[in-house]
Each structure stands twice: as C-alpha cells, then as structure tokens.
Design an enzyme around this catalytic site. Structure first.
Site, PDB file in Angstrom:
ATOM      1  CB  SER A 165      -0.973  -0.027   1.180  1.00  0.00           C
ATOM      2  OG  SER A 165      -2.012   0.912   0.986  1.00  0.00           O
ATOM      3  CD  GLU A 184      -2.059  -2.552  -3.658  1.00  0.00           C
ATOM      4  OE1 GLU A 184      -3.279  -2.516  -3.389  1.00  0.00           O
ATOM      5  OE2 GLU A 184      -1.211  -1.868  -3.050  1.00  0.00           O
ATOM      6  CG  HIS A 192      -5.426  -2.680   0.326  1.00  0.00           C
ATOM      7  ND1 HIS A 192      -4.671  -2.337  -0.773  1.00  0.00           N
ATOM      8  CD2 HIS A 192      -5.163  -1.737   1.269  1.00  0.00           C
ATOM      9  CE1 HIS A 192      -3.991  -1.230  -0.517  1.00  0.00           C
ATOM     10  NE2 HIS A 192      -4.266  -0.859   0.716  1.00  0.00           N
TER      11      HIS A 192
END
Length: 355
Positions: A151, A255, A325
């Site tokens: 992230s 992502e 995630h």
C-alpha cells in the site's frame, strides 16, 4: 484518519489522502526518465531464519491500537522471530505516526542496527513519500536487509530500490492477516529463498466453478522481466521524482483499494502519458478491493479500462493476482527477474530473491 472498515485490509484507503495527483500529467510524455543508472547493481538481502529479529516501524499511519501491535508481535514470534519496535511506533502527529524526521529516523536506525535482520511496516496509510528525502541511502546500501510492506509503503519500496539497488518486498505489513496462504509465501520467498511460483488459490466451495480469486487474461502469453510495482495511487503520485525505478523491460504489477473506476482510469492514463506503459514487457493487476464501477449510467468497468489501455500494448497481461488489500497475499520482490504466464495467471521468480 479513520481506519479501514475491513480489519483485514491492513492499510488506510489511498483515496482519503491522495484523492488528487501531486503532479499533473501534462508534459510527462516528453519528460526524460533515463535519469536512472542502467547499471544499477541489484543487492539481495540475506535470507531470514528462525531466531532472527524483525524491526517494526510506522512510516505512515500511526499504530495507536496497541493490541494490533501485540497481535503482530505474537504472530511473528509464532514464526520463530524476535521482534523489536521502533522508538516512535506509537507517536502521533495528526494522521501520521509522528514527525517526518522521527519516522525516517526509525527506519535509518533499524538499517544501522546489526541486531536487526529485517524491517516490516506495521501499517500503510499515507506519509511514506514525505520521508523519502530523509532516508540515508548510503547507510541502507551498506546494510542491506529485508524491507517489506504494501500500500503506501510502495513509496519506500520503490525509493529504496531505485536509490540503492536493494531488493524490497511488496508483501504483508504487521497488521495483515497472518494466515497459512500469506505465511507460506512469506516463508518460501524470504526464508527458504525459493524461486517461488505464485498461483491463485483454487477453491470452488459449493459452486460448480471457481467464483472468487479468478484470473482475467487481458492478453495471453509469457513475459520475462524484473518485477516492479506496488500501489497504483502511490506510484502515480511519485512520478517525476528520482525515487521511481526504470521500467524498461519490466513486469509492472499494481493494486489499489477503494477507488472508483474513473480514478483507476485516470491513474493508468497517467502511467501511459509518462511513457511507462510503452516500456514494460508484461502487466499484472492484482486486486482492486472495493473498487466498484460508478453507479452513474455508462460507467466504465475495470475490464473496459484494461481493453483501452493495456490490450493495445500487445504484451502478456492479466488481472486478479493475490496482490493488494486482501487476506491472502503473495510476497512479491521488487527488482528480481521473473516470468508471467498471462493465460495461467501465474508469476514465477527466475531466481531467489534473497542471498
């Protein structure tokens, strides 16, 4: 900064803090991204073993819930590791885990400490890009060790790799779900040093065919190149800086979480205008968790966006990999040669990611 509603999503929504680009896309197509050393020597960290010490740091979001940290410590201990917490792990400065200088100091000290064998971020969130100029890259290069997270940690993974050649790892953060799937890939890649093959789980349940964690092939084929990538929002927001690696011939993996499809469209367009998409040899989109099409009439879907931007590249490409995630996570090394099979939807390391 509010925590993600889903406790299995280790990081805070990118949208809440990065809802507008820090850099405009205008003019990126003509920018020269060859500021990187083509002869950047890749440095592999030493493989982890039981008894090693993992340092926990908070380079972005604060670890104000002490029980979460304790669960992380116990999980790592269950795998046979010792754990040391950064001095500023519980600091608070607004939505950040303390001042920029202190968050950076924790990372620098962990790299300098010979007793620390690996460094793991406790959370993502927002704040890593702020400390990129404060890291001691000469120190890091002289003291290579496993550095892992995902992230918002993408900024550090790419920054450290681009400035030192040290292989970093897009994988679990401390607050991730330490289930058998994620632990197995963590151990295979970081402890056993396997040339890991990453495949989605096969689970039909009571259905006739697999419904969850399916692979969507954008363009069939096999591609080879260095794995480089991470969170799409974070990557798009550090474009134009010296902390972005060279993508020539790379396999790009990305992502994201809680982003409307028009935002995904905008950021992939930004990668195109920056000239990155035309350089890559392969493309992998992991999971875009909680990224539904807009409710407005005529919204594009993720598949539409892939057809518009990725299909014309005529390179092997697929989506749906266990990157993002989610509970079940791959541990993906940045800077290591690999191959992808876009039909199977697999990623295969060509070599060990650790020494």
């Amino acid at each position: 900064m509010l925590p993600n509603k889903n406790p299995n999503h280790a990081s805070i929504s990118r949208r809440n803090f990065l809802n507008a680009s820090l850099l405009t896309t205008y003019g990126f197509a003509s920018m020269n991204f060859s500021i990187f050393d083509d002869k950047l020597k890749v440095i592999k960290p030493v493989a982890l073993k039981k008894g090693d010490t993992i340092g926990l740091v908070c380079p972005a979001y604060s670890a104000f819930i002490r029980e979460e940290v304790q669960i992380t410590v116990e999980s790592l201990q269950e795998m046979g590791f010792k754990v040391v917490q950064g001095k500023h792990i519980f600091d608070r400065y607004g939505y950040l885990a303390g001042k920029d200088e202190d968050r950076a100091a924790d990372i620098n000290e962990m790299f300098a400490d010979k007793k620390i064998d690996a460094i793991m971020a406790m959370h993502g969130g927002w704040g890593c890009a702020r400390i990129l100029p404060l890291l001691d890259y000469k120190l890091i290069k002289k003291n290579p060790k496993v550095f892992i997270g995902y992230s918002d940690i993408t900024a550090l993974l790419l920054g450290i790799y681009s400035q030192t050649g040290l292989v970093t790892f897009h994988g679990p953060v401390g607050s991730s779900t330490w289930n058998s799937f994620s632990v197995d890939y963590f151990k295979n890649t970081l402890m056993e040093g396997s040339a890991t093959k990453m495949s989605n789980p096969v689970k039909k349940g009571d259905s006739l065919v697999q419904v969850e964690d399916r692979i969507y092939t954008i363009t069939s084929g096999i591609a080879k190149g260095k794995l480089i990538g991470g969170n799409l929002t974070v990557l798009s927001h550090i474009l134009g800086s010296k902390y972005v690696p060279d993508f020539k011939g790379a396999i790009l993996f990305i992502e994201d979480v809680q982003e409307d499809t028009y935002r995904i469209d905008r950021m992939i367009t930004q990668l195109k205008l920056a000239g990155i998409l035309n350089q890559i040899a392969g493309f992998v989109f992991g999971k875009c968790t909680d990224c539904p099409p807009s409710k407005s009439y005529g919204s594009l879907t993720l598949e539409d966006i892939f057809e518009d931007h990725i299909k014309p590249l005529k390179i092997p490409a697929f989506s749906g990999a266990m990157i993002g995630h989610i509970k079940d996570k791959f541990t993906v090394p940045i800077g290591i040669e690999a191959s992808i099979d876009a039909t199977e939807g697999t990623i295969k390391l060509a070599e060990s990611a650790v020494s």
